[in-house]
Design a protein around this motif. Structure first.
Motif, PDB file in Angstrom:
ATOM      1  N   ALA A 119      43.198  32.430  40.347  1.00  0.00           N
ATOM      2  CA  ALA A 119      43.165  33.611  41.211  1.00  0.00           C
ATOM      3  C   ALA A 119      42.409  34.730  40.509  1.00  0.00           C
ATOM      4  N   ILE A 120      41.519  35.385  41.241  1.00  0.00           N
ATOM      5  CA  ILE A 120      40.695  36.461  40.677  1.00  0.00           C
ATOM      6  C   ILE A 120      40.757  37.678  41.595  1.00  0.00           C
ATOM      7  N   VAL A 121      40.869  38.850  40.987  1.00  0.00           N
ATOM      8  CA  VAL A 121      40.808  40.101  41.736  1.00  0.00           C
ATOM      9  C   VAL A 121      39.767  40.997  41.091  1.00  0.00           C
ATOM     10  N   SER A 122      39.044  41.751  41.910  1.00  0.00           N
ATOM     11  CA  SER A 122      38.081  42.716  41.394  1.00  0.00           C
ATOM     12  C   SER A 122      37.955  43.844  42.412  1.00  0.00           C
ATOM     13  N   THR A 123      38.228  45.065  41.978  1.00  0.00           N
ATOM     14  CA  THR A 123      38.173  46.210  42.888  1.00  0.00           C
ATOM     15  C   THR A 123      37.225  47.265  42.340  1.00  0.00           C
ATOM     16  N   ASN A 124      36.410  47.821  43.236  1.00  0.00           N
ATOM     17  CA  ASN A 124      35.493  48.908  42.888  1.00  0.00           C
ATOM     18  C   ASN A 124      34.561  48.548  41.733  1.00  0.00           C
ATOM     19  N   THR A 125      33.990  47.362  41.794  1.00  0.00           N
ATOM     20  CA  THR A 125      33.101  46.902  40.729  1.00  0.00           C
ATOM     21  C   THR A 125      31.673  46.656  41.191  1.00  0.00           C
ATOM     22  N   ILE A 126      31.485  46.178  42.406  1.00  0.00           N
ATOM     23  CA  ILE A 126      30.155  45.698  42.776  1.00  0.00           C
ATOM     24  C   ILE A 126      29.147  46.825  42.964  1.00  0.00           C
TER      25      ILE A 126
END
Length: 210
Positions: A119-126
């Protein structure tokens, strides 16, 4: 460049790559301002207690704290050495116990083995990624078959109205373009959640690897 413009430019740089004392302040601020979005993003992962989870661009570390409650093993990747130092201090017991590992790295070159996380989460990165296709291909590479990826982004229309962001190099992409890039990377979009509040609104794209 006036005082206001210099302040905005400095803040924009810190948001993309927190460093030094100002970076530590920004990290704490991000934990407060993004709390609702990060909580929802981690919840959308539906992580099981024995799974391995990853937070890409963990910043102030709120996502790491939440994942440590839900997953068996947690990894964090961030480009900022200041945020890495903060995490190593905040979570020193979890690191010593082998439950958490933090790594210096970028979204386009994740320092993890292929098919190594559930499971992977990424917020406000791209907003800080030049090559979105390369970044999402990396996400798919480290994700196990059947794994989940939740990507959180501010509402592009609202962000485009924010002068500080548009003037200081934030890469604001239409939602359709982001979803198309996810599909090209082999990640199937399963749900699209919209969160109100925070001034800019927020979107969670809940995806998975077949």
């Amino acid at each position: 460049m006036g005082l206001r413009e210099r302040f905005q430019a400095g803040l924009a740089r810190q948001l993309g790559h927190p460093s030094g004392l100002r970076g530590r302040i920004v990290g704490a601020m991000l934990n407060r301002r993004n709390r609702a979005a990060v909580v929802r993003a981690v919840a959308a992962l539906k992580t099981g207690g024995t799974e391995t989870a990853l937070d890409i661009g963990f910043g102030g570390g709120l996502g790491l704290a939440l994942l440590l409650r839900e997953a068996g093993e947690v990894h964090g990747v961030d480009v900022s050495r200041t945020m890495l130092e903060r995490a190593r201090s905040t979570f020193r017991r979890e690191i010593a116990a082998g439950r958490l590992a933090v790594h210096e790295g970028s979204m386009t070159a994740l320092p993890l083995a292929a098919a190594s996380v559930d499971a992977i989460v990424s917020t406000n990165t791209i907003y800080f990624v030049d090559d979105l296709d390369a970044a999402l291909t990396e996400v798919a590479r480290v994700l196990r078959p059947g794994g989940r990826f939740v990507l959180g982004i501010g509402d592009p229309d609202a962000m485009n109205r924010a002068e500080m962001l548009t003037r200081n190099g934030f890469r604001i992409r239409p939602l359709d373009d982001v979803e198309a890039a996810l599909v090209r990377a082999g990640l199937r979009v399963r749900a699209h959640e919209r969160l109100a509040g925070g001034g800019l609104g927020f979107h969670l794209l809940v995806t998975g690897r077949p």
